[in-house]
Design an enzyme around this catalytic site. Sequence first.
Site, PDB file in Angstrom:
ATOM      1  CB  CYS A   1       4.432   5.813   3.663  1.00  0.00           C
ATOM      2  SG  CYS A   1       3.846   5.056   4.628  1.00  0.00           S
ATOM      3  CG  LEU A   2       7.416   8.178   9.593  1.00  0.00           C
ATOM      4  CD1 LEU A   2       6.956   8.658  10.823  1.00  0.00           C
ATOM      5  CD2 LEU A   2       8.916   9.392   8.689  1.00  0.00           C
TER       6      LEU A   2
ATOM      7  CG  HIS B   1      -0.972   8.289   4.563  1.00  0.00           C
ATOM      8  ND1 HIS B   1      -0.230   8.760   4.138  1.00  0.00           N
ATOM      9  CD2 HIS B   1       0.276   7.613   5.157  1.00  0.00           C
ATOM     10  CE1 HIS B   1       1.036   7.911   3.452  1.00  0.00           C
ATOM     11  NE2 HIS B   1       0.909   7.000   5.190  1.00  0.00           N
ATOM     12  CD  GLU B   2      -0.987   8.360   9.759  1.00  0.00           C
ATOM     13  OE1 GLU B   2      -0.225   7.430  10.276  1.00  0.00           O
ATOM     14  OE2 GLU B   2       0.479   9.384   9.273  1.00  0.00           O
TER      15      GLU B   2
ATOM     16  N   GLY C   1       2.979  12.100  11.102  1.00  0.00           N
ATOM     17  CA  GLY C   1       1.543  11.044  11.094  1.00  0.00           C
ATOM     18  C   GLY C   1       2.172   9.542  11.600  1.00  0.00           C
TER      19      GLY C   1
ATOM     20  CG  HIS D   1      -0.346   3.486   7.815  1.00  0.00           C
ATOM     21  ND1 HIS D   1       0.464   2.415   7.453  1.00  0.00           N
ATOM     22  CD2 HIS D   1      -0.233   4.644   7.429  1.00  0.00           C
ATOM     23  CE1 HIS D   1       0.979   3.333   6.774  1.00  0.00           C
ATOM     24  NE2 HIS D   1       1.289   4.238   6.537  1.00  0.00           N
TER      25      HIS D   1
ATOM     26  CD  GLN E   1       3.680   4.427  10.434  1.00  0.00           C
ATOM     27  OE1 GLN E   1       2.502   4.912   9.881  1.00  0.00           O
ATOM     28  NE2 GLN E   1       4.249   4.790   8.955  1.00  0.00           N
TER      29      GLN E   1
HETATM   30 ZN    ZN Z   1       2.010   6.208   6.252  1.00  0.00          ZN
END
Ligand code: ZN
Length: 164
Positions: A94-95, A136-137, A46, A140, A51
């Site tokens: 998380c990236l 989660h997304e 995701g 963001h 991001q």
């Molecule tokens: Zn994330």
Amino acid sequence: MAVLPVLVWPNPILTTPCTAVAAITEDLRALAADMLATMYAAPGRGLAAPQVGATLRMFVMDVTWKEGKPDPMVVVNPEILWRSEETAVGAEGCLSIPGVTTDIRRAKEIRLRWSDLAGQVQDAHLTGFAAICAQHEYDHLDGVLTLHRLSPEARAAAEAEYFA
Ligand code: ZN
């Protein structure tokens, strides 16, 4: 398609609430394609627009590609219409916080409504990992990271690990 740099904590763009997408344009489609390429390259399941530096309410996800069944989703202007009362704690990475995994409690199931890149309204009942990933997304887009969902003690431990 291009693989974009992924912003990492504590970049302030990650905590900036995103604005609704006003129109599905060629630029938006190109951004979505770049986000999918970036997500697959990371590799992740995701990725949200902030991001990669775009404070727009859009995310991409593909929860089955790592099992050899690609199913890319582009989610524009999502709304979580319903969350199950039943919750579960799961380990999330998380990236934008590379190397740190945290235990986050989330609803086990949600109902999500969004617009796809054709401008069609989609509506789905998500369960399992898809429900977790979408929450989660979605966070963001409100400028909320996993760190913000931890107790002060757990957050301090995660930040100590991250900044070590
Ligand atoms: Zn994330």
